[in-house]
Design a protein around this motif. Structure first.
Motif, PDB file in Angstrom:
ATOM      1  N   ARG A  32      17.606 -26.105  23.626  1.00 22.17           N
ATOM      2  CA  ARG A  32      17.911 -27.358  22.941  1.00 22.17           C
ATOM      3  C   ARG A  32      19.197 -27.986  23.458  1.00 22.17           C
ATOM      4  NH1 ARG A  32      17.616 -27.596  16.550  1.00 22.17           N
ATOM      5  NH2 ARG A  32      18.445 -29.637  17.132  1.00 22.17           N
ATOM      6  N   ILE A  33      20.196 -27.144  23.719  1.00 22.62           N
ATOM      7  CA  ILE A  33      21.468 -27.666  24.233  1.00 22.62           C
ATOM      8  C   ILE A  33      21.263 -28.304  25.601  1.00 22.62           C
ATOM      9  CG2 ILE A  33      23.738 -27.016  25.099  1.00 22.62           C
ATOM     10  CD1 ILE A  33      23.773 -24.859  22.865  1.00 22.62           C
ATOM     11  N   ILE A  34      20.592 -27.584  26.493  1.00 27.07           N
ATOM     12  CA  ILE A  34      20.380 -28.102  27.845  1.00 27.07           C
ATOM     13  C   ILE A  34      19.515 -29.358  27.816  1.00 27.07           C
ATOM     14  CG2 ILE A  34      19.311 -27.601  30.071  1.00 27.07           C
ATOM     15  CD1 ILE A  34      20.262 -24.714  29.753  1.00 27.07           C
ATOM     16  N   SER A  35      18.486 -29.355  26.984  1.00 26.94           N
ATOM     17  CA  SER A  35      17.623 -30.522  26.868  1.00 26.94           C
ATOM     18  C   SER A  35      18.406 -31.747  26.388  1.00 26.94           C
ATOM     19  CB  SER A  35      16.472 -30.222  25.897  1.00 26.94           C
ATOM     20  OG  SER A  35      15.659 -31.366  25.711  1.00 26.94           O
ATOM     21  N   PHE A  36      19.283 -31.540  25.417  1.00 23.23           N
ATOM     22  CA  PHE A  36      20.108 -32.630  24.904  1.00 23.23           C
ATOM     23  C   PHE A  36      21.020 -33.176  25.996  1.00 23.23           C
ATOM     24  CE2 PHE A  36      24.230 -33.952  23.203  1.00 23.23           C
ATOM     25  CZ  PHE A  36      23.850 -35.014  22.387  1.00 23.23           C
ATOM     26  N   VAL A  37      21.720 -32.278  26.684  1.00 22.19           N
ATOM     27  CA  VAL A  37      22.663 -32.716  27.719  1.00 22.19           C
ATOM     28  C   VAL A  37      21.927 -33.449  28.833  1.00 22.19           C
ATOM     29  CG1 VAL A  37      24.304 -31.928  29.463  1.00 22.19           C
ATOM     30  CG2 VAL A  37      24.330 -30.911  27.181  1.00 22.19           C
ATOM     31  N   GLU A  38      20.786 -32.926  29.238  1.00 21.67           N
ATOM     32  CA  GLU A  38      20.026 -33.588  30.301  1.00 21.67           C
ATOM     33  C   GLU A  38      19.556 -34.973  29.870  1.00 21.67           C
ATOM     34  OE1 GLU A  38      16.956 -30.792  31.251  1.00 21.67           O
ATOM     35  OE2 GLU A  38      18.220 -29.699  32.697  1.00 21.67           O
ATOM     36  N   ALA A  39      19.152 -35.104  28.611  1.00 20.89           N
ATOM     37  CA  ALA A  39      18.652 -36.390  28.126  1.00 20.89           C
ATOM     38  C   ALA A  39      19.735 -37.452  28.103  1.00 20.89           C
ATOM     39  CB  ALA A  39      18.050 -36.228  26.735  1.00 20.89           C
ATOM     40  N   VAL A  40      20.945 -37.080  27.655  1.00 19.81           N
ATOM     41  CA  VAL A  40      22.007 -38.088  27.507  1.00 19.81           C
ATOM     42  C   VAL A  40      22.734 -38.368  28.815  1.00 19.81           C
ATOM     43  CG1 VAL A  40      22.324 -37.539  25.065  1.00 19.81           C
ATOM     44  CG2 VAL A  40      23.765 -36.420  26.781  1.00 19.81           C
ATOM     45  N   THR A  41      22.486 -37.569  29.851  1.00 20.79           N
ATOM     46  CA  THR A  41      23.167 -37.787  31.129  1.00 20.79           C
ATOM     47  C   THR A  41      22.244 -38.322  32.218  1.00 20.79           C
ATOM     48  OG1 THR A  41      22.834 -35.460  31.760  1.00 20.79           O
ATOM     49  CG2 THR A  41      24.905 -36.023  30.656  1.00 20.79           C
ATOM     50  N   ASP A  42      20.970 -38.443  31.935  1.00 19.06           N
ATOM     51  CA  ASP A  42      19.992 -38.941  32.906  1.00 19.06           C
ATOM     52  C   ASP A  42      19.853 -40.455  32.744  1.00 19.06           C
ATOM     53  OD1 ASP A  42      17.897 -39.583  34.548  1.00 19.06           O
ATOM     54  OD2 ASP A  42      16.442 -38.243  33.589  1.00 19.06           O
ATOM     55  N   PRO A  43      20.270 -41.247  33.729  1.00 22.78           N
ATOM     56  CA  PRO A  43      20.183 -42.707  33.602  1.00 22.78           C
ATOM     57  C   PRO A  43      18.761 -43.219  33.358  1.00 22.78           C
ATOM     58  CG  PRO A  43      21.600 -42.103  35.438  1.00 22.78           C
ATOM     59  CD  PRO A  43      20.922 -40.835  34.982  1.00 22.78           C
ATOM     60  N   ALA A  44      17.769 -42.421  33.736  1.00 25.75           N
ATOM     61  CA  ALA A  44      16.382 -42.840  33.544  1.00 25.75           C
ATOM     62  C   ALA A  44      15.868 -42.520  32.144  1.00 25.75           C
ATOM     63  CB  ALA A  44      15.488 -42.176  34.585  1.00 25.75           C
ATOM     64  N   SER A  45      16.654 -41.785  31.366  1.00 23.62           N
ATOM     65  CA  SER A  45      16.231 -41.375  30.029  1.00 23.62           C
ATOM     66  C   SER A  45      16.488 -42.484  29.021  1.00 23.62           C
ATOM     67  CB  SER A  45      16.989 -40.118  29.605  1.00 23.62           C
ATOM     68  OG  SER A  45      16.800 -39.845  28.232  1.00 23.62           O
ATOM     69  N   GLU A  46      15.582 -42.598  28.025  1.00 26.46           N
ATOM     70  CA  GLU A  46      15.782 -43.562  26.947  1.00 26.46           C
ATOM     71  C   GLU A  46      16.974 -43.176  26.071  1.00 26.46           C
ATOM     72  OE1 GLU A  46      12.209 -43.898  24.738  1.00 26.46           O
ATOM     73  OE2 GLU A  46      11.109 -44.949  26.336  1.00 26.46           O
ATOM     74  N   GLU A  47      17.403 -41.915  26.161  1.00 28.63           N
ATOM     75  CA  GLU A  47      18.519 -41.433  25.357  1.00 28.63           C
ATOM     76  C   GLU A  47      19.825 -41.378  26.141  1.00 28.63           C
ATOM     77  OE1 GLU A  47      16.801 -37.684  24.062  1.00 28.63           O
ATOM     78  OE2 GLU A  47      16.308 -38.591  22.121  1.00 28.63           O
ATOM     79  N   TYR A  48      19.852 -42.007  27.294  1.00 29.50           N
ATOM     80  CA  TYR A  48      21.040 -41.982  28.147  1.00 29.50           C
ATOM     81  C   TYR A  48      22.267 -42.537  27.419  1.00 29.50           C
ATOM     82  CZ  TYR A  48      24.203 -43.109  32.016  1.00 29.50           C
ATOM     83  OH  TYR A  48      25.300 -43.199  32.851  1.00 29.50           O
ATOM     84  N   VAL A  49      23.400 -41.841  27.601  1.00 28.17           N
ATOM     85  CA  VAL A  49      24.673 -42.257  27.022  1.00 28.17           C
ATOM     86  C   VAL A  49      25.676 -42.399  28.163  1.00 28.17           C
ATOM     87  CG1 VAL A  49      26.547 -41.627  25.459  1.00 28.17           C
ATOM     88  CG2 VAL A  49      24.180 -41.068  24.848  1.00 28.17           C
ATOM     89  N   THR A  50      26.373 -43.505  28.209  1.00 28.59           N
ATOM     90  CA  THR A  50      27.356 -43.705  29.271  1.00 28.59           C
ATOM     91  C   THR A  50      28.480 -42.682  29.147  1.00 28.59           C
ATOM     92  OG1 THR A  50      28.601 -45.285  27.942  1.00 28.59           O
ATOM     93  CG2 THR A  50      26.874 -46.170  29.382  1.00 28.59           C
ATOM     94  N   PRO A  51      29.092 -42.285  30.265  1.00 29.41           N
ATOM     95  CA  PRO A  51      30.143 -41.262  30.208  1.00 29.41           C
ATOM     96  C   PRO A  51      31.259 -41.583  29.219  1.00 29.41           C
ATOM     97  CG  PRO A  51      29.476 -41.608  32.476  1.00 29.41           C
ATOM     98  CD  PRO A  51      28.754 -42.652  31.657  1.00 29.41           C
ATOM     99  N   ALA A  52      31.595 -42.842  29.067  1.00 31.17           N
ATOM    100  CA  ALA A  52      32.689 -43.216  28.164  1.00 31.17           C
ATOM    101  C   ALA A  52      32.393 -42.842  26.721  1.00 31.17           C
ATOM    102  CB  ALA A  52      32.968 -44.711  28.268  1.00 31.17           C
ATOM    103  N   ASP A  53      31.115 -42.719  26.384  1.00 34.99           N
ATOM    104  CA  ASP A  53      30.735 -42.407  25.004  1.00 34.99           C
ATOM    105  C   ASP A  53      30.256 -40.966  24.826  1.00 34.99           C
ATOM    106  OD1 ASP A  53      31.325 -44.945  23.980  1.00 34.99           O
ATOM    107  OD2 ASP A  53      29.403 -45.734  24.668  1.00 34.99           O
ATOM    108  N   ARG A  54      30.384 -40.165  25.852  1.00 37.07           N
ATOM    109  CA  ARG A  54      29.996 -38.756  25.745  1.00 37.07           C
ATOM    110  C   ARG A  54      31.172 -37.958  25.169  1.00 37.07           C
ATOM    111  NH1 ARG A  54      27.588 -38.277  31.820  1.00 37.07           N
ATOM    112  NH2 ARG A  54      26.112 -40.041  31.633  1.00 37.07           N
ATOM    113  N   ILE A  55      31.271 -37.987  23.868  1.00 36.77           N
ATOM    114  CA  ILE A  55      32.360 -37.329  23.148  1.00 36.77           C
ATOM    115  C   ILE A  55      31.796 -36.113  22.426  1.00 36.77           C
ATOM    116  CG2 ILE A  55      34.155 -37.579  21.398  1.00 36.77           C
ATOM    117  CD1 ILE A  55      34.562 -39.414  23.784  1.00 36.77           C
TER     118      ILE A  55
END
Length: 325
Positions: A32-55
């Motif tokens: 679950r942890i790896i899946s979450f991190v991959e989702a928010v860091t993949d620009p092609a993902s609908e759940e992508y989060v820009t680095p500035a907001d990865r808190i």
């Protein structure tokens, strides 16, 4: 600080790791942890989060390092009172201070919250911030845990050190948000976790600016300035960070509001609880006790979608260093 700690966080940014969390077993928690991190860091993902907001924010006691038999900062305070009493026995003016000087935690507990505050005041106040940091560093160098025989800063959780490193490698900013003293934690946080002092949020007492013999100093007072626990944690995050985290980790009900605040935001969010289930390698505790009590988190966490990390099942290793036999 000790080399083993530095090696735990000293991976060069950008290095490819076959397994970003090697001390985590291949269970649902790791997935679950790896899946979450991959989702928010993949620009092609609908759940992508820009680095500035990865808190990402984490509690310290019981989440990043151990907290038994009592909070390590209290052990420092007791040891410091004993040291000060050797130099000047006249400071022992109360039952609580006498108990601390004798290392009698049972007698100290009997003095209640007032007694604990007396010990904290005697060991943490009316001293320059520079001297306080020197005292904490010296204590970390000399003191040893009664059960493991390790330095207290060796009792960080290796799986969590790996998680912090993994998050930073993936563009997250990692923060400590703890009920512990902000200046106490700032002494060791960078060496132990790779978290710089400005990204440590904690409880604090009043302080003043003074010039002593021509030297500008910050002097620590004795009154509580901010309690970074429970509902105070989201407030501390707002004051210090100014953004809502997308990941938060804790281990007790004192962290509930931080996880609630974090996971209430829009988009991908992850709330994580470290559940102390390993009596053999660490300690097993949750719903009852004097420290790290976890009731509401266990009752409501799963239905809120929060991840409950089972230390016994999910971690192949506990401490950064190996306890003495």
């Amino acid at each position: 600080m000790a080399a083993f700690v530095v090696s735990g966080v000293g991976v060069t940014s950008g290095m490819a790791l076959a397994d970003p969390l090697p001390s985590w077993n291949d269970t649902d928690a790791k997935a679950r942890i790896i899946s979450f991190v991959e989702a928010v860091t993949d620009p092609a993902s609908e759940e992508y989060v820009t680095p500035a907001d990865r808190i990402a924010t984490f509690d310290n006691d019981g989440t990043l390092w151990a907290e038994q038999p009592v909070y390590f900062q209290l052990i420092f305070a007791v040891d410091q009172v004993a040291k000060l009493a050797e130099q000047d026995p006249s400071i022992l003016t109360t039952d609580a201070l006498h108990a601390a000087a004798a290392g009698d935690y049972k007698a100290l507990a009997a003095t209640g919250k007032e007694g604990l505050l007396e010990v904290l005041a005697a060991s943490h106040s009316e001293v320059s911030l520079y001297q306080f940091k020197q005292d904490v560093a010296a204590w970390l160098e000399e003191a040893r845990h009664p059960k493991t025989g390790l330095r207290y800063d060796q009792m960080t959780y290796q799986p969590m050190v790996e998680l912090l490193r993994y998050l930073r490698d993936e563009g997250f900013a990692t923060y400590i948000v703890s009920g512990g003293g902000i200046q106490f934690m700032r002494v060791f946080a960078e060496d132990a976790y790779g978290i710089p002092p400005q990204q440590v949020i904690g409880s604090s007492i009043t302080s003043t600016y003074e010039v002593v013999d021509g030297v500008p100093l910050i002097m620590k007072g004795a009154d509580l300035f901010f309690n970074d626990d429970k509902a105070g944690k989201p407030v501390g995050i707002s004051h210090h960070i100014g953004k809502q985290p997308i990941l938060a980790g804790g281990n007790s009900d004192g962290d509930f509001e931080m996880l609630e605040f974090t996971t209430a935001g829009e988009g991908a969010r992850l709330g994580l609880y470290v559940h102390h289930t390993d009596a053999e390698r660490e300690w097993a505790y949750d719903r009852e006790g004097h420290i790290g009590v976890l009731n509401r988190g266990l009752d409501e966490g799963p239905e809120r979608g929060w991840l409950i990390v089972d230390m016994a099942q999910d971690w192949s290793r506990i401490f950064t260093a190996t306890p003495a036999e």
